[in-house]
Design an enzyme around this catalytic site. Sequence first.
Site, mmCIF file in Angstrom:
data_model
loop_
_atom_site.group_PDB
_atom_site.id
_atom_site.type_symbol
_atom_site.label_atom_id
_atom_site.label_comp_id
_atom_site.label_asym_id
_atom_site.label_seq_id
_atom_site.Cartn_x
_atom_site.Cartn_y
_atom_site.Cartn_z
ATOM 1 N N ASP A 3 0.791 -1.315 -0.154
ATOM 2 C CA ASP A 3 0.057 0.038 -0.159
ATOM 3 C C ASP A 3 1.069 1.024 0.064
ATOM 4 O O ASP A 3 1.827 1.250 0.841
ATOM 5 C CB ASP A 3 -0.999 -0.150 1.333
ATOM 6 C CG ASP A 3 -2.056 1.163 1.322
ATOM 7 O OD1 ASP A 3 -1.606 2.239 0.773
ATOM 8 O OD2 ASP A 3 -3.042 0.970 1.687
ATOM 9 N N ILE A 4 0.592 2.029 -1.173
ATOM 10 C CA ILE A 4 1.770 3.174 -1.096
ATOM 11 C C ILE A 4 1.510 4.158 0.136
ATOM 12 O O ILE A 4 2.456 5.138 0.249
ATOM 13 C CB ILE A 4 1.920 3.799 -2.572
ATOM 14 C CG1 ILE A 4 0.378 4.651 -2.707
ATOM 15 C CG2 ILE A 4 2.341 2.972 -3.469
ATOM 16 C CD1 ILE A 4 0.457 5.557 -3.822
ATOM 17 N N ALA A 6 -2.492 5.067 -7.877
ATOM 18 C CA ALA A 6 -3.399 6.304 -7.893
ATOM 19 C C ALA A 6 -4.723 6.150 -7.566
ATOM 20 O O ALA A 6 -5.261 4.854 -7.640
ATOM 21 C CB ALA A 6 -3.084 7.343 -9.143
ATOM 22 N N THR A 63 -7.864 7.088 -9.035
ATOM 23 C CA THR A 63 -7.931 7.523 -10.384
ATOM 24 C C THR A 63 -9.500 7.737 -10.817
ATOM 25 O O THR A 63 -9.823 8.184 -11.743
ATOM 26 C CB THR A 63 -7.583 6.509 -11.309
ATOM 27 O OG1 THR A 63 -8.105 5.335 -11.146
ATOM 28 C CG2 THR A 63 -5.694 6.535 -11.377
ATOM 29 N N THR A 119 -1.534 14.119 -14.661
ATOM 30 C CA THR A 119 -2.637 13.971 -15.365
ATOM 31 C C THR A 119 -2.786 15.182 -16.156
ATOM 32 O O THR A 119 -2.363 16.512 -15.467
ATOM 33 C CB THR A 119 -3.966 13.712 -14.607
ATOM 34 O OG1 THR A 119 -5.184 13.923 -15.263
ATOM 35 C CG2 THR A 119 -3.956 14.635 -13.345
ATOM 36 N N ASP A 120 -3.592 15.400 -17.351
ATOM 37 C CA ASP A 120 -4.026 16.607 -17.848
ATOM 38 C C ASP A 120 -5.129 17.531 -17.024
ATOM 39 O O ASP A 120 -5.290 18.608 -17.168
ATOM 40 C CB ASP A 120 -4.763 16.433 -19.004
ATOM 41 C CG ASP A 120 -6.157 15.474 -19.089
ATOM 42 O OD1 ASP A 120 -5.628 14.340 -18.304
ATOM 43 O OD2 ASP A 120 -7.123 15.850 -19.354
ATOM 44 N N TYR A 176 -9.658 15.455 -7.936
ATOM 45 C CA TYR A 176 -8.768 14.574 -8.408
ATOM 46 C C TYR A 176 -7.510 15.375 -8.988
ATOM 47 O O TYR A 176 -6.343 14.988 -8.651
ATOM 48 C CB TYR A 176 -9.462 13.703 -9.663
ATOM 49 C CG TYR A 176 -8.351 13.060 -10.470
ATOM 50 C CD1 TYR A 176 -7.670 11.858 -9.789
ATOM 51 C CD2 TYR A 176 -8.185 13.213 -11.671
ATOM 52 C CE1 TYR A 176 -6.697 11.081 -10.719
ATOM 53 C CE2 TYR A 176 -7.323 12.542 -12.450
ATOM 54 C CZ TYR A 176 -6.684 11.387 -11.791
ATOM 55 O OH TYR A 176 -5.573 10.725 -12.911
ATOM 56 N N TRP A 181 -6.639 10.938 -20.805
ATOM 57 C CA TRP A 181 -7.523 10.133 -21.300
ATOM 58 C C TRP A 181 -7.157 8.396 -21.763
ATOM 59 O O TRP A 181 -7.200 8.354 -22.693
ATOM 60 C CB TRP A 181 -8.372 10.717 -22.305
ATOM 61 C CG TRP A 181 -8.983 12.016 -22.310
ATOM 62 C CD1 TRP A 181 -9.134 12.708 -20.970
ATOM 63 C CD2 TRP A 181 -9.901 12.752 -23.316
ATOM 64 N NE1 TRP A 181 -9.815 13.860 -21.454
ATOM 65 C CE2 TRP A 181 -10.421 13.653 -22.690
ATOM 66 C CE3 TRP A 181 -10.352 12.270 -24.417
ATOM 67 C CZ2 TRP A 181 -11.273 14.731 -23.387
ATOM 68 C CZ3 TRP A 181 -11.316 13.021 -25.144
ATOM 69 C CH2 TRP A 181 -11.571 14.339 -24.550
#
Length: 272
Positions: A25-26, A49, A51, A90-91, A114, A139
Site C-alpha cells: 500500500d503506497i 493512484a 483515479t 494528469t491533464d 482529483y 484520457w
Amino acid sequence: MLAHDIVATKPADVALSTRSKAELDIRNAVAIESAIDESKPDWVFNCAAFTRVDAAEADRETAFAINAFAVERMAAVCAKLGARRLHFSTDYVFDGANSGFYSADDIPHPLNVYGESKLAGELAIQRSGVRYLLIRPQWLFGVHGRSFVGLMCERACARQTTRVVADQLGCCTYTVDLARATWELIGRAEGIVHVANRGKVSRYALAARIFAHFGAQSFLSPCSVEEFGSTTRRPANSALSVRRAEQLLGREMPVWDDALHRYLSERDLVAR
Ligand SMILES: NC(=O)c1ccc[n+]([C@@H]2O[C@H](COP(=O)([O-])OP(=O)(O)OC[C@H]3O[C@@H](n4cnc5c(N)ncnc54)[C@H](OP(=O)(O)O)[C@@H]3O)[C@@H](O)[C@H]2O)c1
C-alpha cells in the site's frame, strides 16, 4: 491499467521488481522504504493512484492520501536513498481555458479534487529534491483496466443507448504507446513531459469511432456538458502538446485513431 503495459513493454536489459496493491500500500511509508532499500533501484516508478474522478469529489481525504501524501513520502525516500522517481500525473491539473494545446510550462489550475490531489503530488515531488521525470498523459485507455474507451466498447457491444458530451476536448492515450514512450524517455529526460497520442478529439468523436466499429452508430447521440449534468467539473479543453516528448523521442507519437484501432484488435484478442 498502465502498470500492466509498463511491465509488458519492459526492455530486455531492464531488471524490474514490481509490487501489486496487495503487496504494497503506497500509503505505508515504512513498507515503501524497505521495498526501495531491498531492491536498490536506479528508478522508482509509481503507477498507483486514486483515479476515480467522480469518487474523489466525495472522498477528498483518500484522494489526497494516495495522490499527494503517499507520493510526497515516496519522493522523500527516493531522495534519501538516491533513486530517481518516475511519476504519472494528469491533464486534469489544467482548467481547460486554453483553446490550443497545453505545454509543460503552462500554469496548472485544477477544477476538481482529483486534479488538485494530483497537482499536490507533483509539487511534493518537485519540493523533495529527488531527481524525477514526471509524465502527464490524458484520457488513458488500455485493455487491462477501466476507461472511457472501454466503457464505450461495452455499451456499443450491448447496443445501449448512450449520450456523450461533444464539448469536452482532449487527446487520448493508449497505455501501450505511453508505456513504450516512458521506457524510451527514461534516462533521456527529466522534469515534466506531456505524452499522449497525436490529435485533439472530443469525447463524442472518440465514442462515435467506437460505436461505428461495432456497427452501433444509431445508439449514440451527442450532448453538451450542461445537458449531461455531471456535478464534477472537468476541463473543456485539456489537450496536451506532445512536442517536447516527440523532440526527446526523435519520433512522432502515434495518432489517436491508429492507437484506437490497435486497442480494438488487442481487445478482440484478449476476449477470445
Ligand atoms: N486513467 C486515466 O484516464 C488517466 C489519465 C491521466 C493520467 N492518469 C494517471 O496515470 C496513472 C495510471 O493510471 P491508470 O488509469 O493506469 O490507473 P488504474 O488503472 O486506476 O490503476 C491504479 C492502481 O492503483 C491502485 N491503488 C490505489 N490506491 C493504492 C494504494 N494505496 N496502494 C497501492 N495501490 C493503490 C488501484 O487499486 P484499486 O483500483 O483497487 O483502487 C489501481 O489498481 C495514474 O497516476 C493516473 O493518475 C490516468
